[in-house]
Every structure is written in C-alpha cells, then in structure tokens.
Write an enzyme that holds these catalytic residues in place. Structure first.
Site, PDB file in Angstrom:
ATOM      1  N   CYS A  66      -3.757  16.499 -23.735  1.00 16.74           N
ATOM      2  CA  CYS A  66      -3.207  17.478 -24.687  1.00 16.74           C
ATOM      3  C   CYS A  66      -2.698  16.837 -25.977  1.00 16.74           C
ATOM      4  CB  CYS A  66      -2.101  18.291 -24.022  1.00 16.74           C
ATOM      5  SG  CYS A  66      -2.702  19.263 -22.638  1.00 16.74           S
ATOM      6  N   HIS A  88       1.903  21.404 -29.607  1.00 16.60           N
ATOM      7  CA  HIS A  88       0.974  21.705 -28.518  1.00 16.60           C
ATOM      8  C   HIS A  88       1.497  22.911 -27.734  1.00 16.60           C
ATOM      9  CE1 HIS A  88      -1.468  21.640 -25.067  1.00 16.60           C
ATOM     10  NE2 HIS A  88      -0.575  21.086 -24.268  1.00 16.60           N
ATOM     11  N   ASN A 111      -2.965  27.601 -22.760  1.00 19.98           N
ATOM     12  CA  ASN A 111      -2.929  26.182 -23.124  1.00 19.98           C
ATOM     13  C   ASN A 111      -4.373  25.697 -23.267  1.00 19.98           C
ATOM     14  OD1 ASN A 111      -2.865  23.384 -23.138  1.00 19.98           O
ATOM     15  ND2 ASN A 111      -1.284  23.196 -21.560  1.00 19.98           N
TER      16      ASN A 111
HETATM   17  N1  ACO Z   1       2.193  32.724  -9.725  1.00 15.21           N
HETATM   18  C1  ACO Z   1       3.252  32.951  -8.924  1.00 15.21           C
HETATM   19  N2  ACO Z   1       4.035  31.963  -8.492  1.00 15.21           N
HETATM   20  C2  ACO Z   1       3.736  30.702  -8.843  1.00 15.21           C
HETATM   21  C3  ACO Z   1       2.621  30.412  -9.688  1.00 15.21           C
HETATM   22  C4  ACO Z   1       1.835  31.486 -10.116  1.00 15.21           C
HETATM   23  N3  ACO Z   1       0.760  31.322 -10.925  1.00 15.21           N
HETATM   24  N4  ACO Z   1       2.578  29.086  -9.872  1.00 15.21           N
HETATM   25  C5  ACO Z   1       3.593  28.540  -9.217  1.00 15.21           C
HETATM   26  N5  ACO Z   1       4.293  29.520  -8.580  1.00 15.21           N
HETATM   27  C6  ACO Z   1       5.476  29.394  -7.751  1.00 15.21           C
HETATM   28  C7  ACO Z   1       5.596  28.069  -7.062  1.00 15.21           C
HETATM   29  O1  ACO Z   1       4.865  28.043  -5.863  1.00 15.21           O
HETATM   30  C8  ACO Z   1       7.079  27.962  -6.831  1.00 15.21           C
HETATM   31  O2  ACO Z   1       7.401  28.711  -5.695  1.00 15.21           O
HETATM   32  P1  ACO Z   1       8.556  28.195  -4.697  1.00 15.21           P
HETATM   33  O3  ACO Z   1       9.820  28.166  -5.528  1.00 15.21           O
HETATM   34  O4  ACO Z   1       8.548  29.226  -3.622  1.00 15.21           O
HETATM   35  O5  ACO Z   1       8.131  26.828  -4.257  1.00 15.21           O
HETATM   36  C9  ACO Z   1       7.675  28.680  -8.053  1.00 15.21           C
HETATM   37  O6  ACO Z   1       6.627  29.492  -8.583  1.00 15.21           O
HETATM   38  C10 ACO Z   1       8.171  27.741  -9.113  1.00 15.21           C
HETATM   39  O7  ACO Z   1       7.189  26.738  -9.340  1.00 15.21           O
HETATM   40  P2  ACO Z   1       7.350  25.662 -10.471  1.00 15.21           P
HETATM   41  O8  ACO Z   1       6.133  24.801 -10.521  1.00 15.21           O
HETATM   42  O9  ACO Z   1       8.662  24.987 -10.335  1.00 15.21           O
HETATM   43  O10 ACO Z   1       7.356  26.628 -11.732  1.00 15.21           O
HETATM   44  P3  ACO Z   1       7.816  26.357 -13.190  1.00 15.21           P
HETATM   45  O11 ACO Z   1       8.815  27.320 -13.594  1.00 15.21           O
HETATM   46  O12 ACO Z   1       8.088  24.902 -13.429  1.00 15.21           O
HETATM   47  O13 ACO Z   1       6.495  26.724 -14.020  1.00 15.21           O
HETATM   48  C11 ACO Z   1       4.694  25.574 -15.105  1.00 15.21           C
HETATM   49  C12 ACO Z   1       5.300  26.017 -13.774  1.00 15.21           C
HETATM   50  C13 ACO Z   1       4.332  26.819 -15.892  1.00 15.21           C
HETATM   51  C14 ACO Z   1       3.447  24.746 -14.838  1.00 15.21           C
HETATM   52  C15 ACO Z   1       5.732  24.749 -15.900  1.00 15.21           C
HETATM   53  O14 ACO Z   1       6.278  23.775 -15.047  1.00 15.21           O
HETATM   54  C16 ACO Z   1       5.159  24.057 -17.093  1.00 15.21           C
HETATM   55  O15 ACO Z   1       4.808  24.682 -18.076  1.00 15.21           O
HETATM   56  N6  ACO Z   1       5.108  22.711 -17.087  1.00 15.21           N
HETATM   57  C17 ACO Z   1       4.753  21.906 -18.252  1.00 15.21           C
HETATM   58  C18 ACO Z   1       3.308  21.986 -18.635  1.00 15.21           C
HETATM   59  C19 ACO Z   1       3.048  20.991 -19.729  1.00 15.21           C
HETATM   60  O16 ACO Z   1       3.840  20.770 -20.627  1.00 15.21           O
HETATM   61  N7  ACO Z   1       1.920  20.299 -19.680  1.00 15.21           N
HETATM   62  C20 ACO Z   1       1.698  19.229 -20.637  1.00 15.21           C
HETATM   63  C21 ACO Z   1       0.448  19.289 -21.261  1.00 15.21           C
HETATM   64  S1  ACO Z   1      -0.829  19.767 -20.183  1.00 15.21           S
HETATM   65  C22 ACO Z   1      -1.990  18.538 -20.311  1.00 15.21           C
HETATM   66  O17 ACO Z   1      -1.794  17.455 -20.729  1.00 15.21           O
HETATM   67  C23 ACO Z   1      -3.366  18.904 -19.864  1.00 15.21           C
END
Ligand code: ACO
Length: 333
Positions: free
Chosen positions: A112, A254, A284
């Site tokens: 990214c 990004h 994204n």
């Molecule tokens: N739908 C419903 N529930 C979900 C989903 C979904 N699509 N995905 C995850 N959950 C659930 C999980 O299972 C978890 O459930 P649990 O609490 O029962 O275990 C809960 O939601 C929370 O999961 P987290 O992974 O902690 O969710 P979070 O709020 O962190 O959101 C996300 C996840 C959107 C991926 C976030 O962490 C994020 O945006 N991270 C950063 C991404 C980023 O910056 N990437 C960098 C660049 S990408 C690259 O380089 C290619």
C-alpha cells in the site's frame, strides 16, 4: 541548478463491476453495518474476469498522459501488489499497451506504500537527468488475491488504478513534488502477506497450506502501526519542507480505513474537513489508493493551484512513506 519534479497530469480508472456491501453480506458472514462502521466502506469495484492489473494501469496511464497533453513519456514506473505475472514485471506490458514500447519500465513493490515509493523513484530518475518525464502508476486487481473464506480482508479491498505524469523542473512552487520520508521494517512481514507463491515456499519443498496463496492481514496490529508510522513519517516530511500542520490544505493518505484517516488527522492536528476520503466508494485499492483519491478530488474541482497536499501511506513490508505536493495549474478536464 537543482532539478525538481513537477506534477504535469493525473488520471484514474475504476473497473465497471460495482460491489456494494450487501452483495458481500449475501455470500459471507458479515453485514453492511459492520463494514460501514468498522471501515467506512460502502462499496468497491472488482475487475471483470479477463481484466488484469495492466489493463487498469494502462487506462489510468492514458488518462494521465492526456491530462498532461503528452503522447510519450520517458519512463513508466508501476506500483502494484498484484502484477499480471510474478515474472516479468507488469510495467513493460503497460508501456506496450500505451504504445510506449522501448521506454524504461519497471515495477515497484511496497504494497500500500507502493505509490509513494514509485513517486520517489520517479523523482530520482528526473533529478539524475535520466529522463524528462515519468508516468507513475498505482494499479491493483486485489480481488484476485482475496481469500473468499476470510471475511476480515474480503470486505476491505477493491480494484482500481491511478496515475500521475511527473515532469522535470527547476523551481519549487506550484506542481513541485517532494521531499520524501520513506521507511520499512521487515520484521513485520507476517502482518500483511501472501505466504505462498515465492521462493521461500517453493524452497521449503512443501505444497502451500490451504489459504496460503491468498492475502492475509493481522488487522488490529496493523491498524495501530499504520497510525503510528504514518504520523511519524508525515511529521518528518513536514519538517523537511518547513510546513506546519496548519499549512496543509489536504491530507491525501492511503485509504485503508476511514477510522485510520480520522485518527491520523487528529494526531497531526489537521481538521477532518481537509482529509481526502473516497474509501466509502472504492474501498482500499492498495497502491492505487492515493492517486485515485487525488484524481477524484481534482475531477470534483476541489483543488486550486497552490494548494498544499500531504501524502502518507503505510502497508505491507512493513513499509511507510510520505511526501508533499503543491497543486499545479492544470487545465481542468
Ligand atoms: N464482518 C463481521 N465481523 C467481522 C468481520 C466482518 N467482515 N471481520 C472481522 N469481524 C469480527 C472479528 O471476527 C472479531 O470478532 P470477535 O471479536 O468475536 O473475535 C471482530 O469483528 C473484531 O475484529 P478485529 O479484526 O479486531 O476488527 P477491527 O475493528 O480491528 O477491524 C480491520 C478490522 C477493518 C481490518 C481494521 O483492523 C483495519 O482497518 N486495520 C488496518 C488496515 C490497514 O491499515 N492496512 C494497511 C494497509 S493494507 C496493505 O498494505 C495491503
């Protein structure tokens, strides 16, 4: 006299297949509400079967060259995580599709952060006098590496492409790109990865484990590191160029998660109204996200010549990078 790089043209391209959250919720255990509240995403675009990264890149590149009023460029630098093939690079294919066969063309892989790295590479080519113009493209068909069984990543990513033409110049001021702050931390490579398909997995003598051919991400840890590194990097580049947060007209980061954009703006002391955010509409798009967001804002008439943009990205590697851009006097499309 020191040579500098100037933005001369911009363009972007999205594939036609629009995928709203509801469509994903119909085939996996997720909901429109979860996706919107956790990421800010309402829809994304997926490339049609048969369409590859080079197709999207060539469309965006053609639009950027048209915007610059150029039929030729000196080099093509393509940032992508989803090349058409592991070998050769995709940029020469893009150059050929654009009728630019013969010009230097190569890929940059920084996930990214790829577009910021590619911009820095292009600025280096211009500064050394290797060429006078560079077409810099970020393009992805991320849908090709998403694991349909992994709801946490499948709902986030989309396909698309964005491109800029940089031209060599000799002055600061409108159009000027840079300086840069770039960094990496390979100890974090497992946080954002495709485990199979490379030398490491083939040398192991073992077949890929189920799912290893797909993209995976430790979302929560990446979220924390994304805010931390983008904030540090953005501050470093502001220091290099001598701007305060209050001098920034647009934060063009990004598009990984709307909550990251809001948090970053807050940490940097930049009002939310100055944050460019198109993640709701496109998801994204990895290396494509910064030029795509900037081009869409430009097409919407949001910039005036002299506006100061702060660009920052974080991604797999781990990698991060930031730069600044003063908006040029482009003819509005
Ligand atoms: N739908 C419903 N529930 C979900 C989903 C979904 N699509 N995905 C995850 N959950 C659930 C999980 O299972 C978890 O459930 P649990 O609490 O029962 O275990 C809960 O939601 C929370 O999961 P987290 O992974 O902690 O969710 P979070 O709020 O962190 O959101 C996300 C996840 C959107 C991926 C976030 O962490 C994020 O945006 N991270 C950063 C991404 C980023 O910056 N990437 C960098 C660049 S990408 C690259 O380089 C290619």
């Amino acid at each position: 006299m020191t040579r500098s790089a100037h933005l001369a043209g911009i363009g972007s391209f999205l594939p036609s297949c629009r995928v709203p959250n509801a469509q994903l919720a119909a085939r996996m255990d997720t909901s429109d509400e979860w996706i919107r509240t956790r990421t800010g995403i309402r829809q994304r675009y997926f490339a049609e079967p048969g369409t590859t990264t080079s197709d999207l890149a060539a469309e965006a590149g053609a639009r950027a060259m048209k915007s610059a009023g150029l039929a030729e460029v000196g080099a093509v630098v393509l940032a992508t995580t989803t090349p058409d093939r592991p070998c050769p690079a995709t940029a020469p294919v893009v150059a050929a599709k654009l009728g630019l066969a013969g010009c230097p063309a190569f890929d940059v892989q920084a996930v990214c952060t790829g577009f910021v790295y590619a911009l820095a590479t292009a600025c280096g080519l211009l500064a050394m006098g290797c060429v006078d113009t560079v077409l810099v493209i970020g393009a992805e068909t991320f849908s090709t590496i998403l694991n349909p069984a992994d709801r946490a990543t499948s709902v986030i990513f989309g396909d698309g492409a964005g491109a800029m033409v940089l031209r060599s110049g000799h002055t600061a001021g409108n159009g000027a790109v840079g300086p840069f702050d770039l960094g990496s931390d390979g100890t974090g490579r497992d946080l954002i990865t495709v485990r199979a398909g490379g030398a490491e997995q083939r040398r192991s003598g073992l077949a890929p484990a189920p799912g290893d051919e797909y993209f995976s991400m430790a979302g929560r840890e990446v979220f924390r590191q994304a805010v931390e590194h983008m904030a540090q990097s953005a501050r470093a580049v502001l220091g290099h160029v001598g701007w305060q947060a209050g001098d920034v007209d647009w934060l063009a980061c990004h598009q990984a998660n709307l909550r990251i954009l809001v948090r970053l703006a807050d940490v940097l002391g930049i009002p939310e109204a100055r944050v460019l955010a198109n993640i709701a509409e496109v998801g994204n798009t990895s290396a494509a996200s910064i030029p795509l967001a900037i081009d869409q804002a430009y097409q919407a008439g949001r910039f005036k010549a002299g506006d100061r943009l702060l660009l920052s990205a974080f991604g797999g590697g781990l990698t991060w990078g930031s730069t600044v851009l003063t908006w040029p006097d482009l003819t509005h499309p």
